[in-house]
Design a protein around this motif. Structure first.
Motif, PDB file in Angstrom:
ATOM      1  N   UNK A  32      17.824  -0.721 -23.660  1.00 14.05           N
ATOM      2  CA  UNK A  32      19.077   0.046 -23.716  1.00 14.05           C
ATOM      3  C   UNK A  32      19.612   0.141 -25.142  1.00 14.05           C
ATOM      4  N   UNK A  33      19.182  -0.764 -26.017  1.00 15.31           N
ATOM      5  CA  UNK A  33      19.767  -0.822 -27.361  1.00 15.31           C
ATOM      6  C   UNK A  33      19.211   0.255 -28.282  1.00 15.31           C
ATOM      7  N   UNK A  34      17.892   0.392 -28.281  1.00 12.40           N
ATOM      8  CA  UNK A  34      17.283   1.318 -29.235  1.00 12.40           C
ATOM      9  C   UNK A  34      16.207   2.187 -28.597  1.00 12.40           C
ATOM     10  N   UNK A  35      16.111   2.139 -27.266  1.00  9.75           N
ATOM     11  CA  UNK A  35      15.104   2.913 -26.523  1.00  9.75           C
ATOM     12  C   UNK A  35      13.681   2.549 -26.904  1.00  9.75           C
ATOM     13  N   UNK A  36      13.484   1.357 -27.443  1.00  9.76           N
ATOM     14  CA  UNK A  36      12.115   0.925 -27.691  1.00  9.76           C
ATOM     15  C   UNK A  36      11.429   0.683 -26.351  1.00  9.76           C
ATOM     16  N   UNK A  37      10.126   0.847 -26.354  1.00 14.40           N
ATOM     17  CA  UNK A  37       9.395   0.839 -25.097  1.00 14.40           C
ATOM     18  C   UNK A  37       8.169  -0.059 -25.143  1.00 14.40           C
ATOM     19  N   UNK A  38       7.694  -0.344 -23.958  1.00 18.93           N
ATOM     20  CA  UNK A  38       6.407  -1.018 -23.762  1.00 18.93           C
ATOM     21  C   UNK A  38       5.693  -0.238 -22.667  1.00 18.93           C
ATOM     22  N   UNK A  39       4.371  -0.097 -22.848  1.00 18.69           N
ATOM     23  CA  UNK A  39       3.542   0.549 -21.827  1.00 18.69           C
ATOM     24  C   UNK A  39       2.332  -0.314 -21.513  1.00 18.69           C
ATOM     25  N   UNK A  40       2.012  -0.387 -20.244  1.00 17.19           N
ATOM     26  CA  UNK A  40       0.796  -1.076 -19.847  1.00 17.19           C
ATOM     27  C   UNK A  40      -0.423  -0.250 -20.244  1.00 17.19           C
ATOM     28  N   UNK A  41      -1.516  -0.925 -20.473  1.00 15.93           N
ATOM     29  CA  UNK A  41      -2.739  -0.233 -20.881  1.00 15.93           C
ATOM     30  C   UNK A  41      -3.172   0.828 -19.870  1.00 15.93           C
ATOM     31  N   UNK A  42      -2.886   0.565 -18.601  1.00 16.34           N
ATOM     32  CA  UNK A  42      -3.359   1.459 -17.543  1.00 16.34           C
ATOM     33  C   UNK A  42      -2.729   2.848 -17.608  1.00 16.34           C
TER      34      UNK A  42
ATOM     35  N   UNK B  38      -1.025   3.952 -20.686  1.00 17.39           N
ATOM     36  CA  UNK B  38      -0.767   4.287 -22.085  1.00 17.39           C
ATOM     37  C   UNK B  38      -1.311   5.663 -22.432  1.00 17.39           C
ATOM     38  N   UNK B  39      -0.444   6.453 -23.051  1.00 17.75           N
ATOM     39  CA  UNK B  39      -0.848   7.785 -23.475  1.00 17.75           C
ATOM     40  C   UNK B  39      -0.649   8.863 -22.428  1.00 17.75           C
ATOM     41  N   UNK B  40      -0.436   8.481 -21.194  1.00 17.55           N
ATOM     42  CA  UNK B  40      -0.240   9.472 -20.129  1.00 17.55           C
ATOM     43  C   UNK B  40       1.197   9.491 -19.618  1.00 17.55           C
ATOM     44  N   UNK B  41       1.842   8.351 -19.635  1.00 14.16           N
ATOM     45  CA  UNK B  41       3.201   8.229 -19.130  1.00 14.16           C
ATOM     46  C   UNK B  41       4.160   7.968 -20.292  1.00 14.16           C
ATOM     47  N   UNK B  42       5.384   8.481 -20.160  1.00 15.78           N
ATOM     48  CA  UNK B  42       6.409   8.271 -21.178  1.00 15.78           C
ATOM     49  C   UNK B  42       7.722   7.903 -20.494  1.00 15.78           C
ATOM     50  N   UNK B  43       8.366   6.865 -21.016  1.00 13.84           N
ATOM     51  CA  UNK B  43       9.662   6.445 -20.505  1.00 13.84           C
ATOM     52  C   UNK B  43      10.739   6.864 -21.495  1.00 13.84           C
ATOM     53  N   UNK B  44      11.820   7.429 -20.988  1.00 11.94           N
ATOM     54  CA  UNK B  44      12.944   7.814 -21.828  1.00 11.94           C
ATOM     55  C   UNK B  44      14.233   7.527 -21.081  1.00 11.94           C
ATOM     56  N   UNK B  45      15.331   7.621 -21.802  1.00  8.93           N
ATOM     57  CA  UNK B  45      16.616   7.345 -21.156  1.00  8.93           C
ATOM     58  C   UNK B  45      17.671   8.323 -21.642  1.00  8.93           C
ATOM     59  N   UNK B  46      18.598   8.618 -20.741  1.00 11.66           N
ATOM     60  CA  UNK B  46      19.768   9.418 -21.047  1.00 11.66           C
ATOM     61  C   UNK B  46      20.976   8.525 -20.776  1.00 11.66           C
ATOM     62  N   UNK B  47      21.521   7.942 -21.832  1.00 14.69           N
ATOM     63  CA  UNK B  47      22.607   6.983 -21.646  1.00 14.69           C
ATOM     64  C   UNK B  47      23.851   7.638 -21.073  1.00 14.69           C
ATOM     65  N   UNK B  48      24.060   8.905 -21.383  1.00 16.24           N
ATOM     66  CA  UNK B  48      25.241   9.604 -20.856  1.00 16.24           C
ATOM     67  C   UNK B  48      25.172   9.743 -19.331  1.00 16.24           C
ATOM     68  N   UNK B  49      23.964   9.878 -18.831  1.00 15.90           N
ATOM     69  CA  UNK B  49      23.757  10.024 -17.387  1.00 15.90           C
ATOM     70  C   UNK B  49      23.379   8.713 -16.721  1.00 15.90           C
ATOM     71  N   UNK B  50      23.289   7.627 -17.521  1.00 18.56           N
ATOM     72  CA  UNK B  50      22.864   6.331 -16.970  1.00 18.56           C
ATOM     73  C   UNK B  50      21.566   6.461 -16.187  1.00 18.56           C
ATOM     74  N   UNK B  51      20.639   7.178 -16.762  1.00 18.62           N
ATOM     75  CA  UNK B  51      19.394   7.481 -16.064  1.00 18.62           C
ATOM     76  C   UNK B  51      18.206   7.238 -16.987  1.00 18.62           C
ATOM     77  N   UNK B  52      17.184   6.659 -16.417  1.00 18.56           N
ATOM     78  CA  UNK B  52      15.921   6.446 -17.113  1.00 18.56           C
ATOM     79  C   UNK B  52      14.865   7.292 -16.421  1.00 18.56           C
ATOM     80  N   UNK B  53      13.983   7.865 -17.224  1.00 20.20           N
ATOM     81  CA  UNK B  53      12.954   8.756 -16.691  1.00 20.20           C
ATOM     82  C   UNK B  53      11.562   8.192 -16.930  1.00 20.20           C
ATOM     83  N   UNK B  54      10.672   8.532 -16.029  1.00 21.50           N
ATOM     84  CA  UNK B  54       9.251   8.220 -16.199  1.00 21.50           C
ATOM     85  C   UNK B  54       8.498   9.539 -16.071  1.00 21.50           C
TER      86      UNK B  54
END
Length: 130
Positions: free
Chosen positions: A52-62, A64-80
């Motif tokens: 939540x602080x800087x939108x830094x991410x971690x992805x599992x190897x399985x 990686x490169x296909x999925x992306x996580x992002x967040x919209x703090x105004x909407x309190x919503x995280x996307x995959x």
């Protein structure tokens, strides 16, 4: 605290889906949202998380490169955002809320530990099939 995962469905191999995780009922400013999935007959797997602080991410190897996580703090919503989906991605997908340790431990161990999650959404089914 409530987490509501949505956006699942049936998609053909190679297709895309975007899952959403709407959060409410908490005031913490430093937390992490993780995405997990559980395929039939398999253990639940952590696939990625975001701070939540800087939108830094971690992805599992399985994923990686296909999925992306992002967040919209105004909407309190995280996307995959899931691209290039494969039949092996078929699973129930869950989002979960935890402390920042969820992310830091995942990065250190290259594996997510769901014991660092305090609250869970109800899950949304993703089926990848032709």
């Amino acid at each position: 605290v409530q987490l509501q995962a949505s956006g699942g469905g049936l998609v053909k191999p190679g297709g895309s889906l975007r899952l959403s995780c709407a959060t409410s009922g908490f005031t913490a400013r430093d937390f992490a949202i993780g995405w997990f999935r559980q395929a039939p007959g398999k253990r639940r797997e952590g696939i990625g998380c975001i701070s939540s602080l800087d939108s830094s991410t971690y992805y599992a190897d399985s994923i990686e490169g296909r999925f992306t996580i992002s967040r919209d703090s105004a909407r309190n919503t995280v996307y995959l955002q899931m691209n290039s989906l494969e039949p092996e991605d078929t699973a129930v997908y869950y989002c979960a809320l935890g402390g920042l340790q969820l992310l830091t431990i995942a990065r250190a161990m290259n594996k997510m530990d769901e014991t660092y999650c305090d609250y869970w959404g109800q899950g949304t089914q993703v089926t990848v099939s032709s």
